[in-house]
Design an enzyme around this catalytic site. Structure first.
Site, mmCIF file in Angstrom:
data_model
loop_
_atom_site.group_PDB
_atom_site.id
_atom_site.type_symbol
_atom_site.label_atom_id
_atom_site.label_comp_id
_atom_site.label_asym_id
_atom_site.label_seq_id
_atom_site.Cartn_x
_atom_site.Cartn_y
_atom_site.Cartn_z
ATOM 1 N N ASP A 112 -5.181 3.892 0.036
ATOM 2 C CA ASP A 112 -6.297 4.000 0.694
ATOM 3 C C ASP A 112 -6.525 5.511 0.833
ATOM 4 O O ASP A 112 -5.894 6.579 1.305
ATOM 5 C CB ASP A 112 -5.747 3.773 2.248
ATOM 6 C CG ASP A 112 -6.756 3.576 3.358
ATOM 7 O OD1 ASP A 112 -7.860 4.341 3.009
ATOM 8 O OD2 ASP A 112 -6.575 2.954 4.463
ATOM 9 N N TYR A 133 -2.599 12.074 6.878
ATOM 10 C CA TYR A 133 -2.701 11.192 7.684
ATOM 11 C C TYR A 133 -2.000 9.519 6.873
ATOM 12 O O TYR A 133 -2.086 9.520 5.851
ATOM 13 C CB TYR A 133 -4.125 10.872 7.823
ATOM 14 C CG TYR A 133 -4.510 9.316 8.599
ATOM 15 C CD1 TYR A 133 -4.310 9.345 9.953
ATOM 16 C CD2 TYR A 133 -5.258 8.340 8.032
ATOM 17 C CE1 TYR A 133 -4.437 8.149 10.627
ATOM 18 C CE2 TYR A 133 -5.386 7.091 8.770
ATOM 19 C CZ TYR A 133 -5.012 7.214 10.106
ATOM 20 O OH TYR A 133 -5.263 6.099 10.945
ATOM 21 N N ARG A 174 -13.472 -5.253 3.922
ATOM 22 C CA ARG A 174 -12.510 -5.153 4.654
ATOM 23 C C ARG A 174 -12.799 -5.304 6.212
ATOM 24 O O ARG A 174 -11.973 -5.187 6.931
ATOM 25 C CB ARG A 174 -11.929 -3.923 4.539
ATOM 26 C CG ARG A 174 -10.982 -4.089 3.647
ATOM 27 C CD ARG A 174 -10.005 -2.796 3.067
ATOM 28 N NE ARG A 174 -9.577 -1.885 4.305
ATOM 29 C CZ ARG A 174 -8.307 -2.565 4.983
ATOM 30 N NH1 ARG A 174 -7.931 -3.502 4.562
ATOM 31 N NH2 ARG A 174 -7.945 -1.693 5.928
ATOM 32 N N ARG A 201 0.767 -1.094 -0.166
ATOM 33 C CA ARG A 201 -0.060 0.053 -0.079
ATOM 34 C C ARG A 201 1.171 1.254 -0.049
ATOM 35 O O ARG A 201 1.802 1.214 0.845
ATOM 36 C CB ARG A 201 -0.812 0.193 1.196
ATOM 37 C CG ARG A 201 -2.064 1.171 1.237
ATOM 38 C CD ARG A 201 -2.661 1.165 2.432
ATOM 39 N NE ARG A 201 -2.020 2.124 3.579
ATOM 40 C CZ ARG A 201 -2.675 2.719 4.340
ATOM 41 N NH1 ARG A 201 -3.861 2.355 4.924
ATOM 42 N NH2 ARG A 201 -2.058 3.667 5.343
ATOM 43 N N GLU A 252 -8.976 1.933 -1.783
ATOM 44 C CA GLU A 252 -9.662 1.748 -0.450
ATOM 45 C C GLU A 252 -10.323 2.935 0.164
ATOM 46 O O GLU A 252 -9.819 3.993 -0.253
ATOM 47 C CB GLU A 252 -8.463 1.284 0.711
ATOM 48 C CG GLU A 252 -9.123 1.094 1.840
ATOM 49 C CD GLU A 252 -7.941 0.434 3.006
ATOM 50 O OE1 GLU A 252 -7.086 0.074 2.379
ATOM 51 O OE2 GLU A 252 -8.087 0.792 4.210
ATOM 52 N N TRP A 256 -13.900 11.721 6.887
ATOM 53 C CA TRP A 256 -12.554 10.971 6.822
ATOM 54 C C TRP A 256 -12.798 9.691 7.263
ATOM 55 O O TRP A 256 -13.899 9.066 7.477
ATOM 56 C CB TRP A 256 -11.890 11.740 7.987
ATOM 57 C CG TRP A 256 -11.449 10.885 9.337
ATOM 58 C CD1 TRP A 256 -12.435 10.587 9.953
ATOM 59 C CD2 TRP A 256 -10.630 10.334 9.500
ATOM 60 N NE1 TRP A 256 -12.136 9.875 10.861
ATOM 61 C CE2 TRP A 256 -10.864 9.240 10.627
ATOM 62 C CE3 TRP A 256 -9.162 9.998 9.090
ATOM 63 C CZ2 TRP A 256 -9.852 8.842 11.342
ATOM 64 C CZ3 TRP A 256 -8.336 9.244 9.683
ATOM 65 C CH2 TRP A 256 -8.735 8.607 10.707
ATOM 66 N N HIS A 259 -9.110 6.850 2.722
ATOM 67 C CA HIS A 259 -9.440 7.141 3.975
ATOM 68 C C HIS A 259 -10.702 7.843 4.073
ATOM 69 O O HIS A 259 -10.875 8.894 4.918
ATOM 70 C CB HIS A 259 -8.424 7.914 4.861
ATOM 71 C CG HIS A 259 -7.116 7.204 5.027
ATOM 72 N ND1 HIS A 259 -7.042 6.131 5.900
ATOM 73 C CD2 HIS A 259 -5.922 7.307 4.653
ATOM 74 C CE1 HIS A 259 -5.923 5.264 5.846
ATOM 75 N NE2 HIS A 259 -5.194 6.174 5.286
ATOM 76 N N GLU A 285 -4.203 -7.207 5.246
ATOM 77 C CA GLU A 285 -3.180 -6.018 5.836
ATOM 78 C C GLU A 285 -2.538 -6.123 6.864
ATOM 79 O O GLU A 285 -2.547 -7.088 7.698
ATOM 80 C CB GLU A 285 -4.117 -4.830 6.031
ATOM 81 C CG GLU A 285 -3.583 -3.427 6.274
ATOM 82 C CD GLU A 285 -4.305 -2.456 6.973
ATOM 83 O OE1 GLU A 285 -5.537 -2.411 7.217
ATOM 84 O OE2 GLU A 285 -3.750 -1.060 6.736
ATOM 85 N N GLU A 312 -13.562 -1.277 6.704
ATOM 86 C CA GLU A 312 -12.813 -1.318 8.029
ATOM 87 C C GLU A 312 -13.564 -0.879 9.379
ATOM 88 O O GLU A 312 -13.092 -1.275 10.177
ATOM 89 C CB GLU A 312 -11.398 -0.733 8.046
ATOM 90 C CG GLU A 312 -11.343 0.646 7.837
ATOM 91 C CD GLU A 312 -9.867 1.181 7.669
ATOM 92 O OE1 GLU A 312 -9.208 0.773 6.833
ATOM 93 O OE2 GLU A 312 -9.620 2.375 8.336
HETATM 94 O O1 EZ4 Z 1 -7.043 4.462 9.819
HETATM 95 O O2 EZ4 Z 1 -6.862 1.420 11.645
HETATM 96 O O3 EZ4 Z 1 -6.274 0.593 6.295
HETATM 97 N N1 EZ4 Z 1 -5.843 1.088 7.231
HETATM 98 C C1 EZ4 Z 1 -6.265 2.039 8.054
HETATM 99 C C2 EZ4 Z 1 -5.977 2.570 9.563
HETATM 100 C C3 EZ4 Z 1 -7.149 2.962 9.984
HETATM 101 C C4 EZ4 Z 1 -6.798 2.815 11.624
HETATM 102 C C5 EZ4 Z 1 -8.217 3.355 12.220
HETATM 103 O O4 EZ4 Z 1 -8.267 3.161 13.617
HETATM 104 O O5 EZ4 Z 1 -7.128 2.971 7.400
HETATM 105 O O6 EZ4 Z 1 -4.599 3.024 9.496
HETATM 106 CO CO CO Z 2 -7.873 2.001 5.548
#
Ligand code: EZ4
Ligand code: CO
Length: 403
Positions: free
Chosen positions: A211, A159, A284, A147, A237, A403, A213, A340, A263
């Site tokens: 990702d 982030y 996920r 990733r 993702e 987010w 996010h 992951e 997730e």
């Molecule tokens: O932001 O697990 O794909 N992984 C992620 C992580 C999440 C954290 C949130 O608790 O997106 O880094």
């Molecule tokens: Co994620």
């Protein structure tokens, strides 16, 4: 085999974890993870105050019945605090069941469906070059899938990208939540450039993932997926928040880049439309936030009918207990996609001794009875809880953003 006692252990060997230990009257015990990043103590209290008293004296073998007792018996359905607490009980009970039978958990889930579990690692960098170097390090270590995230020019923080060069990122910061600045425009301009460079430098064989996010609207996500098509991602993702499941129709109308989400889902109900309309390619959800082994087996079977594969969340806020249980799940189901993997700190690995091993980009759950992960309570007691939270995002004008 009656449940004799259960207790919650909160510790912070590098980050916070909540762990449930259930003991039976014939001496077998099981371990479950109850960690909900940033809301840890809510789950700890839910378990101690409302769940553990109901468990004492019950037959530990009745995983299906106890799951429904906690799910329907609560009256209040779903929700991350409830489902994380139920998961901890369910995983601990499956651990007990497998230990009592003297077999690895995967044998109770159908046995090994594959030789090993492919995992993707995280390559993060403050700019494209640093990210590319991080990808190269993963390739050298034997990863087949990586990733890639990079700092965005013009934004002070991104982030998932630590400030210090080469540092591992931790998805929570000590103290109260920090606020970060976000610009969708800058981000959308930057990401295709990152993947163009990664393909030039690392070739076509490597699986690349990204990702977003949950920071994009559906049409922005569609645009990003389309822009990334030449670079053949394994998945994009969390392109958009999934409370609006219909939003993923917009993404699908615009791009064939494979989509992964889930997730933060706590039930297959969160993905019902996404699955039945084939709007996603990877789900996920994990055994931790998805309510345990019991519902995840059903979610995977449901997803399988619609050609959706499982790609379990495995960030550091999921403890080694979850990683262990997830690997038994991953290796046993047919529609497994990828797992992951973010390495835990050395202290965390010491607090949670585990049977699973990692080599050449793949995990093996090991052949210990149960899920193969334990907790060293004496060591755990040396790392008390420390308040820590995920960041909050604001657009350049100060608007609080998705987010
Ligand atoms: O932001 O697990 O794909 N992984 C992620 C992580 C999440 C954290 C949130 O608790 O997106 O880094
Ligand atoms: Co994620």
């Amino acid at each position: 085999m009656k449940i004799r006692d259960a207790r919650v252990i909160v510790c912070s060997p590098g980050r916070n974890f909540v762990t449930l230990k259930i003991e039976t009257d014939d001496g077998v015990y099981g371990i479950g993870d109850a960690t909900l990043n940033g809301r840890e103590l809510a789950v700890a209290s839910y378990l101690s105050e409302h769940v553990i008293p109901c468990l004492i004296g019950r037959d530990a073998a009745r995983t299906e019945d106890i799951w429904y007792y906690l799910y329907r018996g609560a009256y209040w359905r779903k929700g991350p605090v409830t489902m994380t607490a139920i998961s901890a009980v369910d995983v601990a009970l499956w651990d007990i069941k497998a230990k009592a039978l003297g077999t690895p958990l995967y044998n109770l889930l159908g046995g090994r469906s594959r030789d090993r579990v492919m995992a993707y690692g995280h390559a993060n960098g403050r700019d494209i070059e640093e990210t590319s170097d991080a990808v190269a390090r993963h390739v050298e270590e034997g990863f087949l899938a990586v990733r890639a995230q990079s700092g965005v020019p013009g934004l002070p923080d991104t982030y998932g990208v630590p400030h210090a060069k080469g540092a591992l990122y931790e998805p929570a910061t000590k103290g109260l939540p920090v606020e970060q600045v976000w610009s969708t425009e800058k981000y959308l301009r930057h990401v295709p450039k990152l993947f163009e460079q990664l393909r030039i430098k690392h070739g076509d064989d490597l699986h690349l993932l990204h990702d977003a996010h949950h920071r994009l609207t559906p049409v922005q996500a569609g645009r990003l997926g389309k822009a990334l098509e030449p670079y053949q991602l394994f998945w994009l993702e969390d392109p958009t928040p999934a409370e609006l499941q219909e939003g993923f129709r917009v993404i699908r109308q615009h791009t064939t880049t494979p989509i992964a989400v889930g997730e933060i889902f706590d039930s297959v109900w969160d993905a019902r439309l996404l699955i039945t309309e084939q709007l996603i390619d990877y789900l996920r959800m994990t055994v931790l936030h998805g309510g345990g082994i019991t519902p995840m087996k059903k979610a995977a079977a449901f997803a399988e009918m619609y050609h959706v594969q499982m790609g379990c969340h495995g960030a550091t806020d999921l403890s080694p207990v979850t990683m262990g249980a997830a690997l038994h799940f991953d290796i046993s189901i047919n529609n497994f996609g990828i797992q992951e993997y973010m390495p835990h700190t050395r202290e965390t690995d010491e607090v949670f001794p585990h049977a699973y091993t990692f080599k050449d980009g793949h995990f093996d759950p090991g052949d210990a009875s149960g899920h193969g992960v334990d907790i060293n309570e004496t060591l755990a007691a040396k790392f008390p809880y420390q308040r820590a939270y995920l960041p909050v995002n604001r657009k350049l004008d100060g608007t609080l953003w998705n987010w």
